[in-house]
Design a protein around this motif. Structure first.
Motif, PDB file in Angstrom:
ATOM      1  N   ARG A  30      97.550  59.421   2.579  1.00  0.00           N
ATOM      2  CA  ARG A  30      98.564  59.471   3.790  1.00  0.00           C
ATOM      3  C   ARG A  30      99.774  59.529   3.267  1.00  0.00           C
ATOM      4  O   ARG A  30     100.820  60.275   3.932  1.00  0.00           O
ATOM      5  N   GLY A  34     103.101  62.712   4.364  1.00  0.00           N
ATOM      6  CA  GLY A  34     104.415  62.184   4.915  1.00  0.00           C
ATOM      7  C   GLY A  34     104.348  61.401   6.091  1.00  0.00           C
ATOM      8  O   GLY A  34     103.464  60.717   6.635  1.00  0.00           O
ATOM      9  N   THR A  35     105.819  61.185   6.711  1.00  0.00           N
ATOM     10  CA  THR A  35     105.753  60.129   7.716  1.00  0.00           C
ATOM     11  C   THR A  35     105.593  60.672   9.192  1.00  0.00           C
ATOM     12  O   THR A  35     105.355  59.869  10.085  1.00  0.00           O
ATOM     13  N   TRP A  36     105.722  62.047   9.203  1.00  0.00           N
ATOM     14  CA  TRP A  36     105.568  62.585  10.409  1.00  0.00           C
ATOM     15  C   TRP A  36     104.310  62.180  11.459  1.00  0.00           C
ATOM     16  O   TRP A  36     104.406  61.766  12.398  1.00  0.00           O
ATOM     17  N   PRO A  37     103.184  62.498  10.807  1.00  0.00           N
ATOM     18  CA  PRO A  37     101.860  62.278  11.353  1.00  0.00           C
ATOM     19  C   PRO A  37     101.995  60.676  11.972  1.00  0.00           C
ATOM     20  O   PRO A  37     101.477  60.534  13.118  1.00  0.00           O
ATOM     21  N   GLU A  39     104.516  58.674  12.455  1.00  0.00           N
ATOM     22  CA  GLU A  39     105.554  58.460  13.642  1.00  0.00           C
ATOM     23  C   GLU A  39     104.910  59.132  14.928  1.00  0.00           C
ATOM     24  O   GLU A  39     104.919  58.227  15.794  1.00  0.00           O
ATOM     25  N   GLN A  40     104.385  60.121  15.059  1.00  0.00           N
ATOM     26  CA  GLN A  40     103.826  60.618  16.020  1.00  0.00           C
ATOM     27  C   GLN A  40     102.578  59.794  16.679  1.00  0.00           C
ATOM     28  O   GLN A  40     102.592  59.603  18.011  1.00  0.00           O
ATOM     29  N   TRP A  43     104.232  56.892  18.587  1.00  0.00           N
ATOM     30  CA  TRP A  43     104.823  56.866  19.740  1.00  0.00           C
ATOM     31  C   TRP A  43     103.622  57.358  20.908  1.00  0.00           C
ATOM     32  O   TRP A  43     103.607  57.337  21.957  1.00  0.00           O
ATOM     33  N   ASP A 162     117.110  59.639  22.152  1.00  0.00           N
ATOM     34  CA  ASP A 162     115.815  60.416  21.970  1.00  0.00           C
ATOM     35  C   ASP A 162     114.645  60.085  22.806  1.00  0.00           C
ATOM     36  O   ASP A 162     113.870  60.738  23.093  1.00  0.00           O
TER      37      ASP A 162
END
Length: 222
Positions: A30, A34-37, A39-40, A43, A162
Motif C-alpha cells: 500500500r 501512495g496516498t492517492w488511491p 483518498e479516491q 470519497w 473542493d
C-alpha cells in the motif's frame, strides 16, 4: 489483526492459486501506491447511511441535519513526520534526533546518554482532522486533514472549495470557533445552511424590522 471476508472468492476457477492477502499486501504494498488511491477510495465510499426522510433520518425544515468538527491525532514520532507535523505548541521546524514518545527532552536537557539531542517538546507530532458527518447513523460525509498549523476554518474552507456538493441542501451544526463571514458566505453560496454557536462579546445588532414571526430575528456580523 486484519480480518477479511472472502465470500465465494475461493470457489471461483482462478488461473492461479488464490489466498487471503497477508499483512505485507496491506502495509508494504500500500505504501508503494501512495496516498492517492486511498483518498479516491474514501470519497467513493463516504456518504449518508440513511436516506433523507426515511425512518431514522434526522431532518430540520425538510433538510438533513449534519455537523462538522475538528480533532487531533498522534502520529509516530519519526524524523519524517516531525519534519511535516508539529507537536502542539511546538514548531515543526524543531530539529529531531533520537526516539519520540514521552520523556522527550529539549536540547541541553537530555538525560544520560541523550546529551546534545534536539527533539520536539511534546509527546508526539499531531495531525489535525476535520470531519463532516450526518447525524443519522453518524456517517462520515467528508474529511480534510493537515498539520496542526492549519486551523479548522481553513480545513472547512478547503472542503467547500473542493467538494461543494457536501453542503448543498444540508443544515450543519457548528461550534463557535467556526464563526467567520467569509466561511459562512462560502457555505451559503454552496447551498448549505448553518446553526452556529457564537462567542460571547460578538456584536449581533438588531436590524430595523428584523424580528420574524417565529420569534427569531435578522442580524449581521459587525
Amino acid at each position: 489483526r486484519v480480518l477479511f471476508r472472502s465470500g465465494l472468492l475461493p470457489h471461483l476457477p482462478w488461473a492461479r492459486r488464490w489466498q487471503v492477502p497477508t499483512h505485507k499486501t496491506i502495509t508494504a504494498w500500500r505504501r508503494r501506491l501512495g496516498t492517492w488511491p486511498l483518498e479516491q477510495l474514501f470519497w467513493r465510499v463516504a456518504g449518508p447511511l440513511v436516506v433523507d426522510g426515511a425512518p431514522g433520518s434526522v431532518m430540520v425544515a425538510g433538510r438533513p441535519l449534519c455537523s462538522m468538527d475538528g480533532f487531533e491525532l498522534d502520529v509516530p514520532a519519526t524524523p519524517e513526520n516531525l519534519a511535516v507535523f508539529s507537536c502542539t505548541g511546538v514548531s515543526k521546524d524543531t530539529r529531531w534526533e533520537g526516539q519520540g514518545g514521552k520523556g522527550q527532552r529539549k536540547k541541553g536537557r537530555g538525560t544520560k546518554g541523550q546529551a546534545g539531542k534536539a527533539v520536539a517538546e511534546g509527546p508526539f507530532p499531531h495531525l489535525r482532522c476535520l470531519l463532516v458527518t450526518a447525524r443519522a447513523g453518524r456517517a462520515v460525509l467528508g474529511a480534510a486533514v493537515d498539520a496542526t498549523d492549519t486551523g479548522e476554518q481553513s480545513l472547512v474552507a478547503r472542503l467547500v472549495r473542493d467538494h461543494p456538493e457536501l453542503f448543498a441542501g444540508r443544515i450543519f451544526l457548528m461550534d463557535r470557533n467556526f464563526l467567520g463571514y467569509h466561511l459562512i458566505t462560502a457555505i451559503l453560496d454552496a447551498g448549505g445552511h448553518l446553526i452556529m454557536r457564537v462567542k460571547s462579546g460578538i456584536s449581533l445588532p438588531v436590524t430595523e424590522d428584523g424580528w420574524l414571526p417565529d420569534g427569531s430575528r435578522l442580524t449581521y456580523l459587525d
